[in-house]
Design a protein around this motif. Structure first.
Motif, PDB file in Angstrom:
ATOM      1  N   PRO A  74     -13.442 -21.776   9.747  1.00  0.00           N
ATOM      2  CA  PRO A  74     -12.018 -22.003   9.489  1.00  0.00           C
ATOM      3  C   PRO A  74     -11.174 -20.745   9.725  1.00  0.00           C
ATOM      4  O   PRO A  74     -11.396 -19.711   9.104  1.00  0.00           O
ATOM      5  CB  PRO A  74     -11.989 -22.426   8.019  1.00  0.00           C
ATOM      6  CG  PRO A  74     -13.309 -23.083   7.813  1.00  0.00           C
ATOM      7  CD  PRO A  74     -14.283 -22.277   8.634  1.00  0.00           C
ATOM      8  N   GLY A  75     -10.260 -20.831  10.664  1.00  0.00           N
ATOM      9  CA  GLY A  75      -9.331 -19.738  10.916  1.00  0.00           C
ATOM     10  C   GLY A  75      -9.861 -18.611  11.768  1.00  0.00           C
ATOM     11  O   GLY A  75      -9.161 -17.627  12.003  1.00  0.00           O
ATOM     12  N   ARG A  76     -11.099 -18.739  12.266  1.00  0.00           N
ATOM     13  CA  ARG A  76     -11.645 -17.611  13.045  1.00  0.00           C
ATOM     14  C   ARG A  76     -12.758 -18.098  13.977  1.00  0.00           C
ATOM     15  O   ARG A  76     -13.561 -18.956  13.601  1.00  0.00           O
ATOM     16  CB  ARG A  76     -12.179 -16.529  12.103  1.00  0.00           C
ATOM     17  CG  ARG A  76     -12.504 -15.214  12.802  1.00  0.00           C
ATOM     18  CD  ARG A  76     -12.638 -14.068  11.819  1.00  0.00           C
ATOM     19  NE  ARG A  76     -13.883 -14.115  11.075  1.00  0.00           N
ATOM     20  CZ  ARG A  76     -13.994 -14.437   9.800  1.00  0.00           C
ATOM     21  NH1 ARG A  76     -12.906 -14.767   9.114  1.00  0.00           N
ATOM     22  NH2 ARG A  76     -15.169 -14.438   9.195  1.00  0.00           N
ATOM     23  N   VAL A  77     -12.805 -17.525  15.185  1.00  0.00           N
ATOM     24  CA  VAL A  77     -13.881 -17.817  16.125  1.00  0.00           C
ATOM     25  C   VAL A  77     -14.565 -16.508  16.498  1.00  0.00           C
ATOM     26  O   VAL A  77     -13.917 -15.481  16.694  1.00  0.00           O
ATOM     27  CB  VAL A  77     -13.339 -18.537  17.387  1.00  0.00           C
ATOM     28  CG1 VAL A  77     -12.302 -17.691  18.111  1.00  0.00           C
ATOM     29  CG2 VAL A  77     -14.473 -18.878  18.337  1.00  0.00           C
ATOM     30  N   LYS A  78     -15.897 -16.551  16.552  1.00  0.00           N
ATOM     31  CA  LYS A  78     -16.683 -15.369  16.909  1.00  0.00           C
ATOM     32  C   LYS A  78     -17.265 -15.567  18.304  1.00  0.00           C
ATOM     33  O   LYS A  78     -17.926 -16.571  18.573  1.00  0.00           O
ATOM     34  CB  LYS A  78     -17.811 -15.154  15.904  1.00  0.00           C
ATOM     35  CG  LYS A  78     -17.337 -14.867  14.490  1.00  0.00           C
ATOM     36  CD  LYS A  78     -18.518 -14.657  13.553  1.00  0.00           C
ATOM     37  CE  LYS A  78     -18.068 -14.373  12.125  1.00  0.00           C
ATOM     38  NZ  LYS A  78     -19.211 -14.178  11.209  1.00  0.00           N
ATOM     39  N   LEU A  79     -17.028 -14.580  19.196  1.00  0.00           N
ATOM     40  CA  LEU A  79     -17.544 -14.643  20.555  1.00  0.00           C
ATOM     41  C   LEU A  79     -18.872 -13.906  20.668  1.00  0.00           C
ATOM     42  O   LEU A  79     -19.272 -13.161  19.764  1.00  0.00           O
ATOM     43  CB  LEU A  79     -16.532 -14.051  21.535  1.00  0.00           C
ATOM     44  CG  LEU A  79     -15.133 -14.693  21.527  1.00  0.00           C
ATOM     45  CD1 LEU A  79     -14.257 -14.066  22.597  1.00  0.00           C
ATOM     46  CD2 LEU A  79     -15.223 -16.199  21.719  1.00  0.00           C
ATOM     47  N   ASN A  80     -19.540 -14.093  21.816  1.00  0.00           N
ATOM     48  CA  ASN A  80     -20.881 -13.524  21.994  1.00  0.00           C
ATOM     49  C   ASN A  80     -20.887 -12.005  22.016  1.00  0.00           C
ATOM     50  O   ASN A  80     -21.911 -11.386  21.722  1.00  0.00           O
ATOM     51  CB  ASN A  80     -21.484 -14.048  23.302  1.00  0.00           C
ATOM     52  CG  ASN A  80     -20.626 -13.684  24.516  1.00  0.00           C
ATOM     53  OD1 ASN A  80     -19.411 -13.830  24.502  1.00  0.00           O
ATOM     54  ND2 ASN A  80     -21.258 -13.217  25.572  1.00  0.00           N
ATOM     55  N   PRO A 134      -8.777 -14.486  15.194  1.00  0.00           N
ATOM     56  CA  PRO A 134      -8.166 -15.338  14.164  1.00  0.00           C
ATOM     57  C   PRO A 134      -7.251 -16.360  14.819  1.00  0.00           C
ATOM     58  O   PRO A 134      -6.690 -16.113  15.889  1.00  0.00           O
ATOM     59  CB  PRO A 134      -7.374 -14.339  13.319  1.00  0.00           C
ATOM     60  CG  PRO A 134      -7.040 -13.232  14.265  1.00  0.00           C
ATOM     61  CD  PRO A 134      -8.180 -13.144  15.228  1.00  0.00           C
ATOM     62  N   PHE A 135      -7.096 -17.529  14.208  1.00  0.00           N
ATOM     63  CA  PHE A 135      -6.211 -18.531  14.784  1.00  0.00           C
ATOM     64  C   PHE A 135      -5.643 -19.437  13.702  1.00  0.00           C
ATOM     65  O   PHE A 135      -6.235 -19.638  12.642  1.00  0.00           O
ATOM     66  CB  PHE A 135      -6.945 -19.373  15.836  1.00  0.00           C
ATOM     67  CG  PHE A 135      -8.077 -20.213  15.292  1.00  0.00           C
ATOM     68  CD1 PHE A 135      -7.846 -21.432  14.666  1.00  0.00           C
ATOM     69  CD2 PHE A 135      -9.392 -19.781  15.414  1.00  0.00           C
ATOM     70  CE1 PHE A 135      -8.885 -22.201  14.166  1.00  0.00           C
ATOM     71  CE2 PHE A 135     -10.442 -20.540  14.918  1.00  0.00           C
ATOM     72  CZ  PHE A 135     -10.190 -21.756  14.288  1.00  0.00           C
ATOM     73  N   ASN A 136      -4.476 -19.973  13.992  1.00  0.00           N
ATOM     74  CA  ASN A 136      -3.886 -21.045  13.193  1.00  0.00           C
ATOM     75  C   ASN A 136      -4.116 -22.398  13.859  1.00  0.00           C
ATOM     76  O   ASN A 136      -4.121 -23.439  13.195  1.00  0.00           O
ATOM     77  CB  ASN A 136      -2.380 -20.815  13.000  1.00  0.00           C
ATOM     78  CG  ASN A 136      -2.101 -19.626  12.098  1.00  0.00           C
ATOM     79  OD1 ASN A 136      -2.714 -19.483  11.050  1.00  0.00           O
ATOM     80  ND2 ASN A 136      -1.195 -18.756  12.518  1.00  0.00           N
ATOM     81  N   TYR A 137      -4.261 -22.365  15.196  1.00  0.00           N
ATOM     82  CA  TYR A 137      -4.543 -23.588  15.950  1.00  0.00           C
ATOM     83  C   TYR A 137      -5.447 -23.215  17.110  1.00  0.00           C
ATOM     84  O   TYR A 137      -5.226 -22.200  17.783  1.00  0.00           O
ATOM     85  CB  TYR A 137      -3.255 -24.213  16.484  1.00  0.00           C
ATOM     86  CG  TYR A 137      -3.494 -25.391  17.398  1.00  0.00           C
ATOM     87  CD1 TYR A 137      -3.777 -26.654  16.888  1.00  0.00           C
ATOM     88  CD2 TYR A 137      -3.465 -25.233  18.794  1.00  0.00           C
ATOM     89  CE1 TYR A 137      -4.017 -27.728  17.732  1.00  0.00           C
ATOM     90  CE2 TYR A 137      -3.700 -26.311  19.636  1.00  0.00           C
ATOM     91  CZ  TYR A 137      -3.979 -27.550  19.101  1.00  0.00           C
ATOM     92  OH  TYR A 137      -4.231 -28.608  19.927  1.00  0.00           O
ATOM     93  N   SER A 138      -6.465 -24.023  17.351  1.00  0.00           N
ATOM     94  CA  SER A 138      -7.348 -23.752  18.488  1.00  0.00           C
ATOM     95  C   SER A 138      -7.913 -25.058  19.024  1.00  0.00           C
ATOM     96  O   SER A 138      -7.968 -26.074  18.325  1.00  0.00           O
ATOM     97  CB  SER A 138      -8.495 -22.821  18.089  1.00  0.00           C
ATOM     98  OG  SER A 138      -9.426 -23.509  17.258  1.00  0.00           O
TER      99      SER A 138
END
Length: 235
Positions: free
Chosen positions: A66-72, A78-82
């Protein structure tokens, strides 16, 4: 989609308060899984720069919370919408049947038949196409609606030839061309690649406002054609 979001935010007067980031497995912007089309790399990189959209290429996602994506590479966004599209794979029916490759794609011959089961045909997204070139992150060849329509017409002709007799049409998927009208916010781009995979006989790439109007017109035409069942009409 990100160009449409950018355009909407600018109309609302909120773009300066909303950072945008585009994450892609492509080795560079404008690759499209096709090794680029004409000047597509320059066009896309210029568009992203002019619209102040950050781009991360050759990226894969390790985790979305929720609220965050981790890349390789350890980057956290961080995001509010993705919106993320996972890697494509074939449907379970094909995977479980053993008719396709390990990813669930049907490998067809120049008649759109399975070589070992010539009474089975495959078209569109179900068909496997070898990537144009090796990339740091595997990037598949897209199957557009235009390509799918062309495949379906060829397969339908060949199925009719199986049933009624007559000659089949051989037209390998690697030789099929693609026509794409891509929305870009307040304008759109026309992309023509014949064939879709390089080397190509014809390449057209234009960003024009009239292309957006052309797409709106084609959408109405196509939907009307489908509602009427007028499959004999072009497009």
């Amino acid at each position: 989609m990100i160009f449409e979001i950018d355009h909407l935010l600018r109309k609302m007067g909120r773009r300066s308060k909303t950072p945008l980031c585009f994450v892609t497995a492509e080795p560079y912007l404008g690759h499209f899984g096709l090794g680029g089309v004409g000047k597509s790399r320059r066009l896309m990189e210029d568009e992203f720069a002019e619209k102040d959209i950050k781009a991360l290429c050759s990226a894969t996602v390790d985790e979305i919370i929720p609220g965050r994506v981790k890349l390789n590479d350890g980057t956290e966004l961080p995001f509010n919408y993705s919106m993320f599209a996972p890697p494509f794979r074939g449907v379970d029916a094909i995977i479980n049947s053993g008719l396709g490759n390990p990813k669930g794609w049907l490998m067809v011959d120049e008649y759109y038949r399975l070589p070992k089961h010539q009474n089975i045909y495959g078209v569109g997204v179900s068909v496997g196409i070898m990537p144009v070139e090796p990339t740091p992150v595997p990037t598949g060849v897209p199957k557009t609606g235009n390509m799918t329509t062309n495949m379906a017409k060829l397969a339908a002709h060949n199925i009719a030839a199986d049933i009624q007799g007559g000659s089949k049409i051989a037209y390998p998927v690697t030789e099929i061309g693609v026509v794409c009208l891509a929305d870009m916010g307040d304008s759109a781009s026309l992309m023509v690649a014949k064939p879709a995979l390089p080397p190509r006989q014809q390449t057209i790439l234009k960003k024009k406002r009239w292309v957006r109007w052309a797409k709106l017109g084609f959408e109405r035409y196509f939907m009307t054609k489908m509602k009427l069942g007028a499959t004999y009409l072009p497009g």
